[in-house]
Design a protein around this motif. Structure first.
Motif, PDB file in Angstrom:
ATOM      1  N   LYS A 102      -5.270   1.764   4.857  1.00 33.14           N
ATOM      2  CA  LYS A 102      -5.815   2.155   3.442  1.00 33.14           C
ATOM      3  C   LYS A 102      -5.223   1.310   1.893  1.00 33.14           C
ATOM      4  CE  LYS A 102      -8.166   5.563   5.358  1.00 33.14           C
ATOM      5  NZ  LYS A 102      -8.861   6.593   5.398  1.00 33.14           N
ATOM      6  N   GLN A 103      -3.984   2.107   2.310  1.00 31.89           N
ATOM      7  CA  GLN A 103      -3.071   2.375   1.245  1.00 31.89           C
ATOM      8  C   GLN A 103      -2.550   0.736   0.457  1.00 31.89           C
ATOM      9  OE1 GLN A 103      -0.198   5.620   1.435  1.00 31.89           O
ATOM     10  NE2 GLN A 103      -1.610   7.301   1.373  1.00 31.89           N
ATOM     11  N   VAL A 104      -2.661  -0.002   1.635  1.00 34.80           N
ATOM     12  CA  VAL A 104      -1.648  -0.806   0.649  1.00 34.80           C
ATOM     13  C   VAL A 104      -3.154  -1.870   0.435  1.00 34.80           C
ATOM     14  CG1 VAL A 104      -1.504  -3.171   2.089  1.00 34.80           C
ATOM     15  CG2 VAL A 104      -0.040  -1.104   2.728  1.00 34.80           C
TER      16      VAL A 104
ATOM     17  N   LEU B 126     -13.654  -5.894  -0.901  1.00 36.17           N
ATOM     18  CA  LEU B 126     -14.146  -4.602   0.434  1.00 36.17           C
ATOM     19  C   LEU B 126     -12.329  -3.374  -0.444  1.00 36.17           C
ATOM     20  CD1 LEU B 126     -13.935  -5.898   3.179  1.00 36.17           C
ATOM     21  CD2 LEU B 126     -15.801  -4.651   2.063  1.00 36.17           C
ATOM     22  N   ASN B 127     -12.695  -1.613  -1.079  1.00 39.44           N
ATOM     23  CA  ASN B 127     -11.910  -1.154  -1.105  1.00 39.44           C
ATOM     24  C   ASN B 127     -10.848  -0.564   0.648  1.00 39.44           C
ATOM     25  OD1 ASN B 127     -13.356   0.538   0.433  1.00 39.44           O
ATOM     26  ND2 ASN B 127     -13.320   1.699  -1.441  1.00 39.44           N
ATOM     27  N   GLY B 128      -9.896  -0.222   0.450  1.00 32.77           N
ATOM     28  CA  GLY B 128      -9.281   0.259   1.896  1.00 32.77           C
ATOM     29  C   GLY B 128      -9.950   1.036   2.663  1.00 32.77           C
ATOM     30  N   GLU B 129     -10.571   1.329   2.410  1.00 32.27           N
ATOM     31  CA  GLU B 129     -11.106   2.549   3.366  1.00 32.27           C
ATOM     32  C   GLU B 129     -12.568   1.271   4.133  1.00 32.27           C
ATOM     33  OE1 GLU B 129     -14.439   6.294   3.506  1.00 32.27           O
ATOM     34  OE2 GLU B 129     -13.409   6.095   2.143  1.00 32.27           O
TER      35      GLU B 129
ATOM     36  N   VAL C 177       5.372  -2.102  -0.914  1.00 40.48           N
ATOM     37  CA  VAL C 177       6.935  -1.848  -0.330  1.00 40.48           C
ATOM     38  C   VAL C 177       7.154  -0.052  -0.339  1.00 40.48           C
ATOM     39  CG1 VAL C 177       9.388  -2.052   0.578  1.00 40.48           C
ATOM     40  CG2 VAL C 177       7.947  -3.984  -0.368  1.00 40.48           C
ATOM     41  N   SER C 178       6.916   0.545  -0.927  1.00 40.92           N
ATOM     42  CA  SER C 178       7.164   2.137  -0.222  1.00 40.92           C
ATOM     43  C   SER C 178       5.857   2.052   0.094  1.00 40.92           C
ATOM     44  CB  SER C 178       7.157   2.892  -1.811  1.00 40.92           C
ATOM     45  OG  SER C 178       6.556   3.870  -1.674  1.00 40.92           O
ATOM     46  N   VAL C 179       4.622   2.280   0.080  1.00 41.18           N
ATOM     47  CA  VAL C 179       3.655   2.500   0.458  1.00 41.18           C
ATOM     48  C   VAL C 179       3.536   2.028   1.789  1.00 41.18           C
ATOM     49  CG1 VAL C 179       0.768   1.713   1.311  1.00 41.18           C
ATOM     50  CG2 VAL C 179       1.681   2.184  -1.557  1.00 41.18           C
ATOM     51  N   VAL C 180       4.100   0.476   2.503  1.00 37.99           N
ATOM     52  CA  VAL C 180       4.388   0.183   3.648  1.00 37.99           C
ATOM     53  C   VAL C 180       5.961   0.607   4.211  1.00 37.99           C
ATOM     54  CG1 VAL C 180       5.961  -1.976   5.332  1.00 37.99           C
ATOM     55  CG2 VAL C 180       3.520  -2.258   3.184  1.00 37.99           C
ATOM     56  N   THR C 181       6.824   1.142   4.078  1.00 37.04           N
ATOM     57  CA  THR C 181       7.751   2.028   4.660  1.00 37.04           C
ATOM     58  C   THR C 181       7.039   3.553   5.192  1.00 37.04           C
ATOM     59  OG1 THR C 181       8.622   2.681   1.897  1.00 37.04           O
ATOM     60  CG2 THR C 181       9.754   0.644   3.920  1.00 37.04           C
ATOM     61  N   LYS C 182       5.873   3.935   4.418  1.00 37.28           N
ATOM     62  CA  LYS C 182       5.640   5.356   4.407  1.00 37.28           C
ATOM     63  C   LYS C 182       4.572   5.377   5.461  1.00 37.28           C
ATOM     64  CE  LYS C 182       6.583   7.767  -0.140  1.00 37.28           C
ATOM     65  NZ  LYS C 182       5.809   7.800  -1.265  1.00 37.28           N
ATOM     66  N   ASN C 183       4.121   4.348   6.027  1.00 37.94           N
ATOM     67  CA  ASN C 183       3.305   3.895   7.028  1.00 37.94           C
ATOM     68  C   ASN C 183       3.103   3.346   7.644  1.00 37.94           C
ATOM     69  OD1 ASN C 183       1.187   6.422   5.419  1.00 37.94           O
ATOM     70  ND2 ASN C 183       1.920   4.535   3.951  1.00 37.94           N
ATOM     71  N   VAL C 184       3.934   2.014   7.697  1.00 41.01           N
ATOM     72  CA  VAL C 184       4.194   1.111   8.704  1.00 41.01           C
ATOM     73  C   VAL C 184       6.022   1.797   9.816  1.00 41.01           C
ATOM     74  CG1 VAL C 184       5.209  -0.901   9.696  1.00 41.01           C
ATOM     75  CG2 VAL C 184       3.274  -0.537   7.248  1.00 41.01           C
ATOM     76  N   GLU C 185       5.074   1.817  11.426  1.00 34.24           N
ATOM     77  CA  GLU C 185       6.635   1.518  11.697  1.00 34.24           C
ATOM     78  C   GLU C 185       7.181   0.454  12.638  1.00 34.24           C
ATOM     79  OE1 GLU C 185       6.681   4.553  14.917  1.00 34.24           O
ATOM     80  OE2 GLU C 185       5.414   6.107  13.879  1.00 34.24           O
ATOM     81  N   VAL C 186       8.115   0.150  11.833  1.00 30.93           N
ATOM     82  CA  VAL C 186       8.684  -1.268  12.674  1.00 30.93           C
ATOM     83  C   VAL C 186      10.273  -1.443  13.609  1.00 30.93           C
ATOM     84  CG1 VAL C 186       9.794  -3.560  12.194  1.00 30.93           C
ATOM     85  CG2 VAL C 186       7.995  -2.054  10.726  1.00 30.93           C
TER      86      VAL C 186
END
Length: 172
Positions: free
Chosen positions: A18-20, A57-60, A104-113
């Motif tokens: 949703k944040q992305v 469409l928003n994130g939700e 990138v900040s949002v991705v790093t806080k919510n994505v596991e790679v």
């Protein structure tokens, strides 16, 4: 299954998804029909009320669109997810490069790679990939699917190994 090496495994949580989408400024999508689940019968599904039509469409709402599966099959859900990925690619054409660090900040806080070789995946690598992807000219994303004529079954689908091999050959 495919014989292709796995370089990365990416897991995105719902909040991050949703944040992305929100950090992209939303995604324009043509919603083909109403997607509705009111959860009034005590079901354990998300409440969804998405109306048809071309809309931002928003994130939700985007998450509702890609998750919905209450009155159709996973095949339809996967098709919706592919439609969404195409809409994101379209949206990225207009994305402001100055907004990239926040994304990138949002991705790093919510994505596991997880990397296939077991080494760490760091923030600098994510930024490098984001800049690389941003600079690619159109047409450099490949999407392949198994021929729908190959599917057998209704609730549980199977496909012949030859169909999987053909899809892999098309991709490579």
């Amino acid at each position: 299954l495919t014989g292709l090496p796995i370089n990365y495994l990416v897991t995105v949580n719902f909040r991050g998804f949703k944040q992305v989408v929100s950090n992209l400024g939303g995604v324009w999508l043509d919603v083909d029909r109403r997607y509705f689940n009111d959860n009034s019968q005590g079901e354990r599904y998300a409440t969804i009320d998405l109306k048809p039509g071309y809309q931002k469409l928003n994130g939700e709402k985007a998450l509702d669109f890609v998750r919905y599966r209450h009155t159709d099959s996973d095949i339809y859900r996967l098709a919706r997810q592919q439609q969404f990925v195409k809409a994101v690619k379209q949206r990225l054409r207009d994305f402001n490069l100055l907004d990239l660090p926040k994304l990138v900040s949002v991705v790093t806080k919510n994505v596991e790679v997880g990397k296939g070789d077991g080494t760490d995946f760091d923030v600098d690598t994510i930024l490098d990939y984001a800049l690389f992807a941003y600079g690619l000219p159109g047409g450099h994303v490949v999407q392949t699917k198994i021929d729908p004529a190959c599917y057998q079954g209704i609730a549980e689908l199977t496909v012949a190994q030859s169909c999987v091999q053909q899809a892999v050959a098309d991709f490579t």
